[in-house]
Design an enzyme around this catalytic site. Structure first.
Site, PDB file in Angstrom:
ATOM      1  CG  ASP A  16      62.477 -17.307  93.570  1.00  0.00           C
ATOM      2  OD1 ASP A  16      61.426 -17.700  94.106  1.00  0.00           O
ATOM      3  OD2 ASP A  16      63.610 -17.530  94.034  1.00  0.00           O
ATOM      4  CE  LYS A  40      60.758 -15.239  99.845  1.00  0.00           C
ATOM      5  NZ  LYS A  40      60.811 -16.400  98.944  1.00  0.00           N
ATOM      6  CG  MET A  86      68.980  -9.715  98.487  1.00  0.00           C
ATOM      7  SD  MET A  86      68.127 -11.103  99.289  1.00  0.00           S
ATOM      8  CE  MET A  86      69.520 -12.012  99.996  1.00  0.00           C
TER       9      MET A  86
END
Length: 270
Positions: A52, A74, A189
């Site tokens: 990641d 991502k 997030m």
């Protein structure tokens, strides 16, 4: 670290990394020292690492130089591989008989989509192993002097994500229920949608003066911390990501427990 360290670990009682299998490994919140020994063992035994964006270069550097590395990160608002494509790639690599290390920031099963990838591997008949990691929103917050639970303030904590698969504020979240569920909320997030989330929580009855802390780049030398209140959260700007948002009374312990900032200052300034 030299490759001899890997050979020492190989002599320990660790499971073999079999050809044609995938290990989903949590790299922890950032610093290499917070990776588990089993994850470290996997770095030395893998033939290919699919990692990641949140996996630090220092962690990737622990793997032998000949191990192939594939970036599959991502990040919100940036061009990113589709989750389906990443999963297909894992299956294809395993079917080539390779030892595939899927390296994910934090913990694979804590908002890391590890459950989706493991499910796809299971359906494809690919052997896999889950290696948990320290989540930035759990153990990683210790680097900000934030205990997510404390006997004097809270016996419950709620973890939630600040966006869904489309990048929007999660529409299926019962915000009034979330607001009442626990004194402490830990939000992953959530920076991008923090004004909207704060508005929902205030409307659901959370206090305007409740302390809110945003911790960026958890457990890295670049870690940054912003302290404010729930009502003032929409005024925050230019917060570096990745970041964890913590709402609730545990923020007050930072006055005494913020050990890492002092350590970084000593390292940088002597």
């Amino acid at each position: 670290m030299s490759e001899t360290h890997f050979s020492r670990l190989a002599g320990a009682d660790f499971p073999p990394f079999e050809p044609g299998s995938v290990w989903l490994v949590g790299a922890g919140p950032g610093g290499p020292g917070l990776m588990t020994l089993l994850g470290y063992h996997a770095l030395g035994a893998a033939e290919i690492i699919v990692h990641d964006a949140l996996v630090s270069p220092d962690i990737l550097a622990l793997a032998p130089s000949h191990v192939e590395r594939i970036h599959a990160g991502k990040r919100g608002g940036k061009p990113s591989p589709l989750q389906a494509d990443i999963t297909i790639r894992l299956i294809e690599l395993a079917r080539q008989g390779r030892r595939v290390l899927r390296l994910k920031g934090g913990d694979p099963f804590m908002f890391g989509r590890g459950g989706e990838e493991a499910g796809a591997l299971a359906r494809a008949g690919i052997p896999f192993r889950i290696v948990p990691g320290i989540s930035a929103g759990l153990g990683g917050l210790a680097y900000a002097g934030l205990p997510v639970t404390h006997r004097d303030t809270n016996h419950a904590v709620l973890f939630l994500t600040g966006h869904d698969e489309t990048g929007a504020v999660p529409g299926g979240v019962d915000w009034p229920a979330m607001a009442r569920a626990a004194p402490v909320l830990v939000m992953f997030m959530a920076v991008r949608h923090l004004p909207a989330i704060a508005s929902r929580l205030l409307a659901a009855g959370r206090g305007a003066d409740e302390p809110l802390v945003v911790v960026s780049n958890v457990a890295l030398p670049t870690q940054g911390i912003v302290e404010t209140t729930l009502a003032k959260a929409p005024d925050l700007a230019d917060i570096p990501t990745p970041a964890i948002v913590v709402l609730g009374p545990v923020a007050r312990y930072r006055r005494d427990l913020d050990w890492y900032v002092d350590e970084v200052r000593r390292h940088v300034f002597g």
